[in-house]
Design a protein around this motif. Structure first.
Motif, short mmCIF file in Angstrom:
data_model
loop_
_atom_site.label_atom_id
_atom_site.label_comp_id
_atom_site.label_asym_id
_atom_site.label_seq_id
_atom_site.Cartn_x
_atom_site.Cartn_y
_atom_site.Cartn_z
N LEU A 177 -8.84 26.53 -5.94
CA LEU A 177 -7.70 26.30 -5.05
C LEU A 177 -6.48 26.09 -5.92
O LEU A 177 -6.51 25.29 -6.84
N THR A 178 -5.42 26.83 -5.65
CA THR A 178 -4.24 26.80 -6.50
C THR A 178 -2.98 26.97 -5.68
O THR A 178 -3.03 27.50 -4.57
N GLU A 179 -1.88 26.54 -6.22
CA GLU A 179 -0.58 26.84 -5.61
C GLU A 179 0.14 27.91 -6.41
O GLU A 179 1.23 28.33 -6.06
N THR A 180 -0.49 28.35 -7.50
CA THR A 180 0.12 29.32 -8.41
C THR A 180 -0.30 30.74 -8.03
O THR A 180 -1.48 30.99 -7.78
N GLN A 181 0.67 31.61 -8.03
CA GLN A 181 0.39 33.03 -7.82
C GLN A 181 1.12 33.82 -8.87
O GLN A 181 2.30 33.60 -9.12
N ARG A 182 0.41 34.73 -9.51
CA ARG A 182 1.02 35.58 -10.54
C ARG A 182 1.65 36.81 -9.89
O ARG A 182 1.23 37.24 -8.81
N ASP A 183 2.62 37.40 -10.57
CA ASP A 183 3.35 38.55 -10.03
C ASP A 183 2.44 39.72 -9.65
O ASP A 183 2.69 40.41 -8.68
N ASN A 184 1.39 39.94 -10.43
CA ASN A 184 0.55 41.11 -10.20
C ASN A 184 -0.70 40.82 -9.36
O ASN A 184 -1.55 41.69 -9.18
N ASP A 185 -0.83 39.61 -8.82
CA ASP A 185 -1.99 39.26 -7.99
C ASP A 185 -2.03 40.07 -6.71
O ASP A 185 -0.99 40.33 -6.10
N GLU A 186 -3.22 40.45 -6.32
CA GLU A 186 -3.44 40.97 -4.98
C GLU A 186 -3.42 39.75 -4.07
O GLU A 186 -3.99 38.71 -4.41
N GLU A 187 -2.77 39.85 -2.91
CA GLU A 187 -2.76 38.73 -1.98
C GLU A 187 -3.05 39.24 -0.58
O GLU A 187 -2.56 40.29 -0.18
N PHE A 188 -3.89 38.50 0.14
CA PHE A 188 -4.17 38.82 1.53
C PHE A 188 -4.54 37.54 2.26
O PHE A 188 -4.77 36.51 1.64
N GLU A 189 -4.57 37.62 3.57
CA GLU A 189 -4.86 36.45 4.38
C GLU A 189 -6.14 36.67 5.15
O GLU A 189 -6.40 37.75 5.67
N VAL A 190 -6.97 35.63 5.20
CA VAL A 190 -8.21 35.66 5.96
C VAL A 190 -8.16 34.49 6.94
O VAL A 190 -8.41 33.35 6.56
N GLU A 191 -7.76 34.79 8.16
CA GLU A 191 -7.69 33.78 9.23
C GLU A 191 -7.04 32.47 8.78
O GLU A 191 -7.64 31.41 8.84
N GLY A 192 -5.82 32.57 8.29
CA GLY A 192 -5.07 31.38 7.93
C GLY A 192 -5.25 30.93 6.49
O GLY A 192 -4.53 30.06 6.03
N LEU A 193 -6.22 31.48 5.78
CA LEU A 193 -6.41 31.15 4.36
C LEU A 193 -5.77 32.26 3.52
O LEU A 193 -6.09 33.43 3.70
N ARG A 194 -4.88 31.86 2.62
CA ARG A 194 -4.28 32.85 1.73
C ARG A 194 -5.18 32.98 0.50
O ARG A 194 -5.54 32.00 -0.13
#
Length: 110
Positions: free
Chosen positions: A47-64
């Motif tokens: 669990l993190t609050e950090t996101q890197r520029d090249n990360d893939e990001e998606f949402e699964v029912e309210g969870l990022r």
């Protein structure tokens, strides 16, 4: 869905966020792999609050969910479940990209 979380896994993750008093709005589930384990690669969940520029990001029912590009190559299509059984308690990965998996289910080869 690139990475799927079972209802049980989502409930457990949300419970951990609540228990650790994390900000549900800013926290993300980082999913990844690293070299090691008895089969070559080990799974990572954090669990993190950090996101890197090249990360893939998606949402699964309210969870990022975020995943680095190299890990995403190995994890695309993976389903994550949570088991609470007599023999053990923890997250279980069903990875269609794995050519073999160790007995404990926490590492794989591709």
């Amino acid at each position: 869905m690139p990475i799927n979380l079972s209802d049980t896994a989502k409930r457990e993750i949300k419970s951990i966020i609540e228990q650790q008093e994390l900000d549900a709005e800013s926290v993300k589930l980082r999913v990844g792999v690293k070299g090691g384990g008895c089969s070559g690669f080990s799974y990572l969940l954090d669990l993190t609050e950090t996101q890197r520029d090249n990360d893939e990001e998606f949402e699964v029912e309210g969870l990022r969910v975020v995943c680095d590009p190299k890990s995403y190559l190995y994890l695309n299509g993976t389903s994550i479940d949570f088991k609470d059984e007599v023999m053990g308690r923890g997250f279980v990965f069903n990875n269609p990209n794995a050519t073999s998996t160790c007995g404990c289910g926490s590492s794989f080869s591709a």
